[in-house]
Motif scaffolding. Structure first.
Motif, PDB file in Angstrom:
ATOM      1  N   UNK A 144       0.810  -1.216   0.000  1.00  0.00           N
ATOM      2  CA  UNK A 144       0.000   0.000   0.000  1.00  0.00           C
ATOM      3  C   UNK A 144       0.844   1.267   0.000  1.00  0.00           C
ATOM      4  N   UNK A 145       2.159   1.110   0.101  1.00  0.00           N
ATOM      5  CA  UNK A 145       3.035   2.269   0.121  1.00  0.00           C
ATOM      6  C   UNK A 145       3.105   2.953   1.462  1.00  0.00           C
ATOM      7  N   UNK A 146       2.681   2.269   2.529  1.00  0.00           N
ATOM      8  CA  UNK A 146       2.677   2.845   3.867  1.00  0.00           C
ATOM      9  C   UNK A 146       3.327   1.885   4.864  1.00  0.00           C
ATOM     10  N   UNK A 147       4.581   1.517   4.633  1.00  0.00           N
ATOM     11  CA  UNK A 147       5.226   0.546   5.533  1.00  0.00           C
ATOM     12  C   UNK A 147       5.479   1.125   6.918  1.00  0.00           C
ATOM     13  N   UNK A 148       5.297   0.320   7.931  1.00  0.00           N
ATOM     14  CA  UNK A 148       5.659   0.670   9.300  1.00  0.00           C
ATOM     15  C   UNK A 148       6.778  -0.274   9.707  1.00  0.00           C
ATOM     16  N   UNK A 149       8.003   0.224   9.630  1.00  0.00           N
ATOM     17  CA  UNK A 149       9.174  -0.630   9.786  1.00  0.00           C
ATOM     18  C   UNK A 149       9.457  -0.947  11.251  1.00  0.00           C
ATOM     19  N   UNK A 150       9.718  -2.204  11.508  1.00  0.00           N
ATOM     20  CA  UNK A 150      10.163  -2.678  12.809  1.00  0.00           C
ATOM     21  C   UNK A 150      11.628  -3.084  12.688  1.00  0.00           C
ATOM     22  N   UNK A 151      12.484  -2.459  13.476  1.00  0.00           N
ATOM     23  CA  UNK A 151      13.901  -2.807  13.443  1.00  0.00           C
ATOM     24  C   UNK A 151      14.142  -4.115  14.179  1.00  0.00           C
ATOM     25  N   UNK A 152      14.767  -5.042  13.494  1.00  0.00           N
ATOM     26  CA  UNK A 152      15.108  -6.331  14.086  1.00  0.00           C
ATOM     27  C   UNK A 152      16.523  -6.337  14.642  1.00  0.00           C
ATOM     28  N   UNK A 153      17.449  -5.697  13.920  1.00  0.00           N
ATOM     29  CA  UNK A 153      18.843  -5.688  14.355  1.00  0.00           C
ATOM     30  C   UNK A 153      19.520  -4.416  13.866  1.00  0.00           C
ATOM     31  N   UNK A 154      20.145  -3.696  14.795  1.00  0.00           N
ATOM     32  CA  UNK A 154      20.928  -2.503  14.479  1.00  0.00           C
ATOM     33  C   UNK A 154      22.382  -2.954  14.357  1.00  0.00           C
ATOM     34  N   UNK A 184       9.854 -19.441  12.473  1.00  0.00           N
ATOM     35  CA  UNK A 184      10.127 -18.141  13.083  1.00  0.00           C
ATOM     36  C   UNK A 184      11.582 -17.991  13.521  1.00  0.00           C
ATOM     37  N   UNK A 185      12.462 -18.613  12.802  1.00  0.00           N
ATOM     38  CA  UNK A 185      13.892 -18.479  13.072  1.00  0.00           C
ATOM     39  C   UNK A 185      14.616 -18.121  11.765  1.00  0.00           C
ATOM     40  N   UNK A 186      15.774 -17.506  11.900  1.00  0.00           N
ATOM     41  CA  UNK A 186      16.613 -17.196  10.750  1.00  0.00           C
ATOM     42  C   UNK A 186      18.070 -17.302  11.158  1.00  0.00           C
ATOM     43  N   UNK A 226      15.901 -15.213  16.647  1.00  0.00           N
ATOM     44  CA  UNK A 226      14.500 -15.493  16.924  1.00  0.00           C
ATOM     45  C   UNK A 226      13.670 -14.308  16.440  1.00  0.00           C
ATOM     46  N   UNK A 227      12.851 -14.526  15.408  1.00  0.00           N
ATOM     47  CA  UNK A 227      12.085 -13.439  14.803  1.00  0.00           C
ATOM     48  C   UNK A 227      10.903 -13.014  15.654  1.00  0.00           C
ATOM     49  N   UNK A 228      10.460 -13.849  16.586  1.00  0.00           N
ATOM     50  CA  UNK A 228       9.388 -13.467  17.501  1.00  0.00           C
ATOM     51  C   UNK A 228       9.946 -12.661  18.673  1.00  0.00           C
ATOM     52  N   UNK A 229      11.012 -13.140  19.279  1.00  0.00           N
ATOM     53  CA  UNK A 229      11.619 -12.456  20.412  1.00  0.00           C
ATOM     54  C   UNK A 229      12.461 -11.265  19.974  1.00  0.00           C
ATOM     55  N   UNK A 230      12.779 -11.187  18.669  1.00  0.00           N
ATOM     56  CA  UNK A 230      13.643 -10.135  18.108  1.00  0.00           C
ATOM     57  C   UNK A 230      14.956 -10.101  18.888  1.00  0.00           C
ATOM     58  N   UNK A 231      15.604 -11.244  18.922  1.00  0.00           N
ATOM     59  CA  UNK A 231      16.874 -11.363  19.643  1.00  0.00           C
ATOM     60  C   UNK A 231      17.593 -12.609  19.157  1.00  0.00           C
ATOM     61  N   UNK A 232      18.896 -12.653  19.391  1.00  0.00           N
ATOM     62  CA  UNK A 232      19.649 -13.855  19.092  1.00  0.00           C
ATOM     63  C   UNK A 232      19.209 -14.982  20.028  1.00  0.00           C
ATOM     64  N   UNK A 233      19.175 -16.193  19.489  1.00  0.00           N
ATOM     65  CA  UNK A 233      18.780 -17.363  20.271  1.00  0.00           C
ATOM     66  C   UNK A 233      19.886 -17.697  21.272  1.00  0.00           C
TER      67      UNK A 233
END
Length: 697
Positions: free
Chosen positions: A98-108, A133-135, A153-160
């Motif tokens: 839709x051209x209206x992304x709401x970005x969530x930062x996973x890793x800086x 849900x892992x990468x 961990x893509x749910x916890x937004x942190x390294x496993x």
């Protein structure tokens, strides 16, 4: 005769090399030499205004975003002045479309680097199978090909932190079998390494166990290029794939049903064919003619059939999905859930086609591919190309495409492979003023009479000869197609100059035969082709030899190195980046042994006889006048390495009167740069060099 003497008798004699000391990449004296030469070059060609202009283009906050899709989420690495190493982030597919992304930062990446004392560079993410849900994140400490692997961990937004999959830096190849099992090719923990520096075996690694205890599934040989792992998760079938690459163009494929714990089965296809698996289907693109199932198929044909037809070796169920013509060849292909999407080059411009594999195999009418038109009218002032940038074949037939021209900023579109209806998601901003410029295609005639196409971009209205910047590659079946010039545009074209892309043999512009025509002992054809284009520019009155510069990287660096040493009278300036140049020792440096199939083996006396004719380092003649040159490399390049560039610059400086400059950033790997600031600085230096040399009175 001793065993050692017998071995020496089979090798070509080693030419005397006074610059071997520069091959010790991290030796203090070699690093000091590189740093001193780099400082001289940066002082001679510093253009702060251009550097800032290019930095602004790269850091544009409204620039085009090309994400990767995984299910209902879109992922992207964002870099800018405040985040030079980048923010790995995600948004929903619906919001992005839709051209209206709401970005969530996973890793800086910058914050991670500061916390850990390592300036990490993001090398991509290997997402787990649907629902996991892992990468696995690939992080490089210096921008090189060697990466560490860390589970995220893509749910916890942190390294496993509970029994994670982690590995130190190496050239790993890894894929998920399931959420707790990896198919991995790694040299670590006893995995072993080939002569080319890649893993020699593939293993199944289960969570909570040591990699050293992981059972080996397929093993190669030290003389192989390497072993590579992948898993196809289409539908309910999970097919493990291991590729044993004997050389750069010949491989064996082993497959098995990961869930059934079956033994690997070898695919019965030519070793030089490209094989791709999608669920119960397989696609094979021939490189040389292949007779199977009672039918002969020419080079460049794409065949589709049931996977079992190649595990049994029968081949009779294969059907032609694409047949090449004189000017139209297959560049690549992508799967969606029910379609096979082809990217076809027609006279080196690309278009998209889609076909229904099920209908094709059933012999249904209308199953043949139909060209999907580009989403805008092809004007007379530009040439265009299109490519698939992401799709999720497990989900649906949605297709994300980028279309662009030399003068037309890239446009991101979303469409459907079944019922194409392209919709613009985002248009890229113009990086330069293209008013009055035009892109055209021309043909030069090479030394053996072959017609060589080239793209020319420059002013429509001209008054006399103009400075020209030429680019080319000519190797590994890689085709050069129209691309938007976001750096060359503001640095070169906007000044009323000409940019040329030469589609020489060795590339893939006209299919596998175009590549094979310049392989090994036929390598000279690629160089004759490039020189023919330069001479055609002179013959047409576009430019003069003193005003023609060329820039090539990697194999393209070898190309322009041969322009410097074999065709110095046709060029006014040479920029040679991350290059191969010492073809006597290239197989002993970094990953060089993996390219023997392309260039030949210099340790074979018969091969050395033709290799030495295109080894720029050995073609240097103290009596020859050479055009000014700028040679650059990166200390962290673990693919080609900086040593060939170092030695070339040193030898030219010491043995000739040539004007030679050298540049060697520490970071950047084979890309040569690691972030937007470094990229802007490098290209500003390159263009300051061209400006200085090609506009001299």
């Amino acid at each position: 005769m001793t065993a050692h003497a017998a071995e020496d008798a089979t090798h070509a004699p080693e030419p005397i090399d006074p610059h071997l000391w520069l091959e010790d990449i991290n030796a203090p004296d070699a690093l000091a030499w590189a740093a001193a030469r780099t400082a001289e070059t940066e002082a001679a060609f510093h253009d702060s205004a251009l550097e800032q202009r290019l930095r602004d283009v790269l850091d544009d906050p409204d620039r085009l975003i090309v994400p990767s899709r995984h299910g209902d989420l879109m992922y992207h690495l964002w870099r800018d002045a405040e985040n030079p190493r980048g923010l790995w982030r995600r948004t929903t597919r619906e919001a992005f479309t839709a051209g209206e992304p709401e970005w969530e930062t996973l890793l800086d990446l910058d914050a991670l680097g500061q916390a850990e004392g390592t300036a990490w560079s993001f090398g991509g993410a290997v997402h787990g199978p649907a629902g996991s849900r892992r990468a696995l994140l690939r992080l490089s400490p210096d921008g090189g090909d060697a990466v560490v692997l860390r589970e995220f961990d893509l749910d916890a937004v942190a390294f496993v932190d509970d029994h994670p999959f982690e590995l130190d830096a190496h050239k790993h190849r890894v894929a998920w079998l399931d959420s707790d099992t990896l198919l991995i090719a790694s040299a670590l923990d006893g995995g072993g390494i080939t002569d080319s520096g890649y893993p020699i075996s593939a293993r199944v690694w289960r969570r909570g166990t040591a990699l050293a205890d992981a059972p080996t599934i397929v093993e190669g040989d030290h003389a192989d290029v390497g072993v590579f792992a992948d898993v196809d998760h289409t539908g309910d079938r999970h097919t493990a794939v291991v590729v044993v690459a004997h050389d750069f163009f010949h491989s064996e494929l082993w497959v098995w049903d990961a869930a059934a714990a079956a033994d690997p089965v070898k695919i019965q296809a030519p070793q030089d064919a490209h094989v791709d698996i999608h669920g119960e289907l397989v696609a094979v693109r021939t490189t040389t003619p292949w007779q199977v199932g009672g039918t002969a198929y020419p080079a460049g044909t794409l065949l589709v059939g049931p996977l079992e037809t190649l595990t049994t070796g029968d081949g009779s169920a294969l059907r032609v999905a694409f047949a090449p013509t004189e000017h139209a060849v297959l560049e690549t292909w992508n799967w969606t859930r029910t379609r096979l999407v082809l990217t076809v080059l027609d006279r080196v411009q690309s278009g998209l086609c889609a076909l229904d594999p099920a209908a094709l195999l059933a012999g249904e009418p209308g199953a043949e591919a139909e060209t999907t038109p580009l989403p805008f009218a092809l004007g007379t002032d530009d040439l265009f190309s299109a490519s698939v940038v992401t799709a999720d074949a497990d989900e649906d037939d949605e297709l994300w495409v980028v279309a662009r021209g030399f003068l037309t900023p890239p446009t991101l579109l979303v469409t459907d492979a079944v019922a194409p209806d392209p919709r613009v998601v985002q248009r890229g901003n113009a990086a330069f003023d293209a008013t009055g410029l035009v892109a055209t295609q021309h043909w030069a005639t090479s030394a053996d009479g072959t017609g060589i196409p080239y793209f020319e971009v420059g002013p429509r209205e001209r008054d006399g000869a103009l400075p020209v910047l030429m680019s080319g590659y000519g190797g590994f079946e890689h085709a050069l197609t129209p691309e938007y010039q976001n750096l060359v545009g503001p640095a070169w074209l906007e000044k009323g100059r000409v940019f040329v892309v030469a589609n020489i043999r060795g590339g893939g512009e006209f299919g596998p035969d175009w590549h094979l025509a310049a392989l090994r002992e036929h390598r000279h054809r690629a160089y004759e082709d490039f020189a023919a284009v330069a001479r055609d520019l002179f013959a047409r009155g576009v430019s003069t030899p003193a005003q023609i510069g060329c820039h090539g990287r990697s194999n393209g660096g070898l190309l322009v190195g041969n322009m410097l040493t074999q065709y110095p009278e046709d060029f006014g300036a040479i920029v040679c980046g991350v290059p191969l140049l010492d073809m006597r020792r290239y197989t002993r440096l970094s990953a060089g042994a993996s390219w023997i199939a392309e260039y030949g083996d210099p340790d074979d006396p018969d091969d050395w006889e033709f290799i030495r004719t295109f080894s720029p380092y050995h073609l240097i003649d103290p009596q020859q006048a050479y055009p000014p040159s700028l040679i650059y490399a990166a200390a962290s390049d673990d693919r080609v390495g900086p040593v060939q560039a170092r030695k070339m610059a040193a030898r030219l400086t010491q043995e000739t009167d040539a004007e030679v400059y050298y540049l060697e950033p520490v970071e950047g790997g084979h890309a040569g740069t690691i972030d937007n600031a470094a990229t802007a600085a490098l290209h500003a230096t390159i263009h300051a060099f061209f400006d200085n040399v090609l506009t001299r009175d």
